[in-house]
Write a protein that holds these residues in place. Structure first.
Motif, PDB file in Angstrom:
ATOM      1  N   ARG A  25       0.808  -1.222   0.000  1.00  0.00           N
ATOM      2  CA  ARG A  25       0.000   0.000   0.000  1.00  0.00           C
ATOM      3  C   ARG A  25       0.840   1.269   0.000  1.00  0.00           C
ATOM      4  NH1 ARG A  25      -2.482  -4.170   1.879  1.00  0.00           N
ATOM      5  NH2 ARG A  25      -4.771  -4.370   1.799  1.00  0.00           N
ATOM      6  N   LEU A  26       2.155   1.113   0.107  1.00  0.00           N
ATOM      7  CA  LEU A  26       3.040   2.272   0.100  1.00  0.00           C
ATOM      8  C   LEU A  26       3.534   2.568  -1.318  1.00  0.00           C
ATOM      9  CD1 LEU A  26       5.414   1.858   3.186  1.00  0.00           C
ATOM     10  CD2 LEU A  26       3.667   3.617   2.862  1.00  0.00           C
ATOM     11  N   PRO A  27       3.559   3.836  -1.723  1.00  0.00           N
ATOM     12  CA  PRO A  27       4.152   4.158  -3.024  1.00  0.00           C
ATOM     13  C   PRO A  27       5.660   3.952  -3.001  1.00  0.00           C
ATOM     14  CG  PRO A  27       3.625   6.167  -1.825  1.00  0.00           C
ATOM     15  CD  PRO A  27       3.057   5.024  -1.014  1.00  0.00           C
ATOM     16  N   LYS A  28       6.197   3.487  -4.104  1.00  0.00           N
ATOM     17  CA  LYS A  28       7.644   3.300  -4.185  1.00  0.00           C
ATOM     18  C   LYS A  28       8.330   4.665  -4.179  1.00  0.00           C
ATOM     19  CE  LYS A  28       7.398  -1.187  -4.633  1.00  0.00           C
ATOM     20  NZ  LYS A  28       7.657  -1.856  -5.898  1.00  0.00           N
ATOM     21  N   ARG A  60      11.716   7.101  -1.934  1.00  0.00           N
ATOM     22  CA  ARG A  60      12.762   7.169  -0.925  1.00  0.00           C
ATOM     23  C   ARG A  60      12.284   6.664   0.436  1.00  0.00           C
ATOM     24  NH1 ARG A  60      15.984  12.672  -0.689  1.00  0.00           N
ATOM     25  NH2 ARG A  60      16.433  11.880  -2.777  1.00  0.00           N
ATOM     26  N   ILE A  61      11.060   7.058   0.840  1.00  0.00           N
ATOM     27  CA  ILE A  61      10.530   6.621   2.136  1.00  0.00           C
ATOM     28  C   ILE A  61      10.355   5.106   2.145  1.00  0.00           C
ATOM     29  CG2 ILE A  61       8.541   6.734   3.679  1.00  0.00           C
ATOM     30  CD1 ILE A  61       8.170   9.630   2.841  1.00  0.00           C
ATOM     31  N   TYR A  62       9.846   4.570   1.056  1.00  0.00           N
ATOM     32  CA  TYR A  62       9.669   3.123   0.926  1.00  0.00           C
ATOM     33  C   TYR A  62      11.011   2.414   1.094  1.00  0.00           C
ATOM     34  CZ  TYR A  62       8.475  -1.352  -1.303  1.00  0.00           C
ATOM     35  OH  TYR A  62       8.282  -2.685  -1.584  1.00  0.00           O
ATOM     36  N   ASP A  63      12.046   2.926   0.445  1.00  0.00           N
ATOM     37  CA  ASP A  63      13.363   2.289   0.496  1.00  0.00           C
ATOM     38  C   ASP A  63      13.949   2.326   1.910  1.00  0.00           C
ATOM     39  OD1 ASP A  63      13.222   1.742  -2.203  1.00  0.00           O
ATOM     40  OD2 ASP A  63      14.343   3.528  -2.796  1.00  0.00           O
ATOM     41  N   VAL A  64      13.757   3.460   2.616  1.00  0.00           N
ATOM     42  CA  VAL A  64      14.275   3.582   3.985  1.00  0.00           C
ATOM     43  C   VAL A  64      13.570   2.594   4.908  1.00  0.00           C
ATOM     44  CG1 VAL A  64      14.401   5.098   5.999  1.00  0.00           C
ATOM     45  CG2 VAL A  64      15.025   5.977   3.739  1.00  0.00           C
ATOM     46  N   LEU A  65      12.245   2.542   4.812  1.00  0.00           N
ATOM     47  CA  LEU A  65      11.486   1.621   5.656  1.00  0.00           C
ATOM     48  C   LEU A  65      11.843   0.174   5.357  1.00  0.00           C
ATOM     49  CD1 LEU A  65       7.963   3.345   5.631  1.00  0.00           C
ATOM     50  CD2 LEU A  65       9.640   3.291   7.500  1.00  0.00           C
ATOM     51  N   ARG A  66      12.074  -0.130   4.105  1.00  0.00           N
ATOM     52  CA  ARG A  66      12.446  -1.491   3.740  1.00  0.00           C
ATOM     53  C   ARG A  66      13.781  -1.876   4.365  1.00  0.00           C
ATOM     54  NH1 ARG A  66      13.253  -3.003  -2.510  1.00  0.00           N
ATOM     55  NH2 ARG A  66      14.863  -1.407  -2.243  1.00  0.00           N
ATOM     56  N   ARG A  67      14.751  -0.964   4.314  1.00  0.00           N
ATOM     57  CA  ARG A  67      16.053  -1.257   4.910  1.00  0.00           C
ATOM     58  C   ARG A  67      15.939  -1.473   6.416  1.00  0.00           C
ATOM     59  NH1 ARG A  67      17.909   2.646   1.146  1.00  0.00           N
ATOM     60  NH2 ARG A  67      17.836   4.281   2.748  1.00  0.00           N
ATOM     61  N   LEU A  68      15.138  -0.636   7.080  1.00  0.00           N
ATOM     62  CA  LEU A  68      14.964  -0.764   8.525  1.00  0.00           C
ATOM     63  C   LEU A  68      14.292  -2.085   8.876  1.00  0.00           C
ATOM     64  CD1 LEU A  68      13.833   2.871   9.433  1.00  0.00           C
ATOM     65  CD2 LEU A  68      16.039   1.802   9.966  1.00  0.00           C
ATOM     66  N   TYR A  69      13.266  -2.428   8.126  1.00  0.00           N
ATOM     67  CA  TYR A  69      12.553  -3.678   8.397  1.00  0.00           C
ATOM     68  C   TYR A  69      13.469  -4.882   8.200  1.00  0.00           C
ATOM     69  CZ  TYR A  69       9.781  -7.819   7.732  1.00  0.00           C
ATOM     70  OH  TYR A  69       9.317  -9.096   7.816  1.00  0.00           O
ATOM     71  N   ARG A  70      14.201  -4.891   7.105  1.00  0.00           N
ATOM     72  CA  ARG A  70      15.055  -6.047   6.824  1.00  0.00           C
ATOM     73  C   ARG A  70      16.154  -6.196   7.871  1.00  0.00           C
ATOM     74  NH1 ARG A  70      15.519  -6.739   0.215  1.00  0.00           N
ATOM     75  NH2 ARG A  70      13.264  -6.954  -0.116  1.00  0.00           N
ATOM     76  N   ALA A  71      16.633  -5.087   8.391  1.00  0.00           N
ATOM     77  CA  ALA A  71      17.643  -5.167   9.443  1.00  0.00           C
ATOM     78  C   ALA A  71      17.061  -5.754  10.722  1.00  0.00           C
ATOM     79  CB  ALA A  71      18.222  -3.779   9.717  1.00  0.00           C
ATOM     80  N   ALA A  72      15.772  -5.499  10.967  1.00  0.00           N
ATOM     81  CA  ALA A  72      15.164  -5.918  12.221  1.00  0.00           C
ATOM     82  C   ALA A  72      14.577  -7.327  12.173  1.00  0.00           C
ATOM     83  CB  ALA A  72      14.057  -4.928  12.610  1.00  0.00           C
ATOM     84  N   ASN A  73      14.025  -7.742  11.019  1.00  0.00           N
ATOM     85  CA  ASN A  73      13.235  -8.978  11.034  1.00  0.00           C
ATOM     86  C   ASN A  73      13.629  -9.991   9.966  1.00  0.00           C
ATOM     87  OD1 ASN A  73      11.006 -10.484  12.219  1.00  0.00           O
ATOM     88  ND2 ASN A  73       9.915 -10.144  10.285  1.00  0.00           N
ATOM     89  N   THR A  74      14.771  -9.819   9.335  1.00  0.00           N
ATOM     90  CA  THR A  74      15.163 -10.809   8.328  1.00  0.00           C
ATOM     91  C   THR A  74      16.598 -11.261   8.553  1.00  0.00           C
ATOM     92  OG1 THR A  74      16.033  -9.252   6.663  1.00  0.00           O
ATOM     93  CG2 THR A  74      13.648  -9.665   6.651  1.00  0.00           C
ATOM     94  N   ARG A  75      16.896 -12.412   8.016  1.00  0.00           N
ATOM     95  CA  ARG A  75      18.254 -12.949   8.020  1.00  0.00           C
ATOM     96  C   ARG A  75      18.440 -13.694   6.713  1.00  0.00           C
ATOM     97  NH1 ARG A  75      16.351 -16.504  12.999  1.00  0.00           N
ATOM     98  NH2 ARG A  75      14.924 -17.922  11.928  1.00  0.00           N
TER      99      ARG A  75
END
Length: 330
Positions: A236-239, A241-256
């Motif tokens: 639901r988020l438009p692609k 800069r904000i999308y890219d920042v949130l994606r990086r934060l999420y992947r750092a927190a909940n992915t391996r």
């Protein structure tokens, strides 16, 4: 502006990385988003109601390349699902730019395994408690549509590459097709991109000191429920800069990094046998060197033989133990 090169398939073969490596070249440019999905078929999970050829025609497609400089020698987009799309096959060959098409193929058993993990972990099209053996069994029985994801539901047929490549060859001719191997792209990216850049008519020297960043890497979610929330939000988020920042934060927190799974060796052997005749077709019809694929099949056969040998040894040891116990009157 319209593309003169289109990366048209196949999924999970490093097409995202290839797109990035190309558009980073100063003589190349690409669509604002790597996968436009503009020519995927209606009714597929990739189809975008607000942005497709049926609704907006060629004019809408041109708008996706409005920021590409006129000086670019190569203008490219990449939607791997095009290899299976009737809409893409019908419309793309007739663009005014007469684009050429890049297809990247991956050893089919490895491609199926990667597709399975990607749709299960990066997304939730495949239930997370499903094993690879269960996934293949469901495909063979035709028992699941995987929540409407046709790339998952048709994965076995999609991996029989000659059937799809021949349709494109009939539509555009062999001279407008560049068929590459995933194993070459990731095995020696620098050599592969030098060769590709010469084919595309751009300076190969750019890749002499290029870093080759990996894109769209398959990962493993630490917390499945949080990943489901992430999927809901990101759709639901438009692609941007904000999308890219949130994606990086999420992947750092909940992915391996995705763990290397050990699928059922009998299932893998059956798949290897299923696709074995395809290798001859690809080598003969598309002049490919599939030595790496054959080596992978041999390694899997060795693993299968070793696994069955170990199982036989365990059974023999157990039987011997029972005989000894019986002789002792235990």
């Amino acid at each position: 502006m319209l593309p003169n090169w289109i990366i048209a398939g196949a999924p999970k073969t490093a097409t995202s990385s290839l797109f990035r490596w190309l558009v980073d070249h100063p003589e190349a440019a690409g669509s604002a988003e790597k996968e436009t999905y503009y020519f995927v078929d209606p009714g597929t999970h990739m189809f975008q109601e607000s942005n497709n050829f049926a609704r907006h025609g060629i004019t809408g497609y041109e708008a996706l390349f409005k920021d590409c400089p006129a000086s670019a020698k190569v203008v490219v987009e990449s939607t791997p699902g095009y290899i299976y799309s009737e809409t893409a096959l019908r419309e793309l060959p007739h663009l005014p730019t007469k684009p050429k098409f890049i297809f990247v193929l991956r050893e089919p058993v490895a491609q199926l395994q990667s597709l399975f993990v990607y749709f299960q972990q990066n997304w939730n099209w495949i239930d997370r408690d499903l094993s690879f053996a269960d996934f293949i069994a469901a495909l063979e029985a035709g028992k699941s549509d995987f929540k409407g994801n046709e790339l998952a539901a048709n994965a076995l047929g999609n991996a029989w590459y000659p059937d799809h490549l021949r349709k494109w060859q009939a539509a555009v001719g062999r001279e407008r097709m560049l068929v590459l191997l995933f194993e070459d792209l990731v095995g020696d990216s620098r050599a592969a991109m030098r060769t590709i850049s010469r084919h595309l008519g751009i300076d190969p020297a750019f890749y002499d000191d290029y870093e080759f960043p990996a894109e769209n890497v398959t990962y493993e979610a630490r917390i499945g429920a949080l990943q489901d929330l992430n999927i809901w939000i990101r759709s639901r988020l438009p692609k941007g800069r904000i999308y890219d920042v949130l994606r990086r934060l999420y992947r750092a927190a909940n992915t391996r990094p995705a763990s290397r799974q050990s699928p059922d060796v009998a299932v893998v052997r059956r798949l290897t046998e299923r696709f074995s005749p395809m290798l001859d077709e690809l080598e003969q019809d598309f002049e490919l060197d599939l030595t790496a694929w054959r080596s992978a099949a041999q390694r899997r056969e060795f693993a299968f033989t070793a696994a069955w040998g170990a199982a036989d040894q365990r059974l023999s040891s157990a039987a011997s133990g029972r005989r000894i116990a019986s002789n002792r009157g235990v």
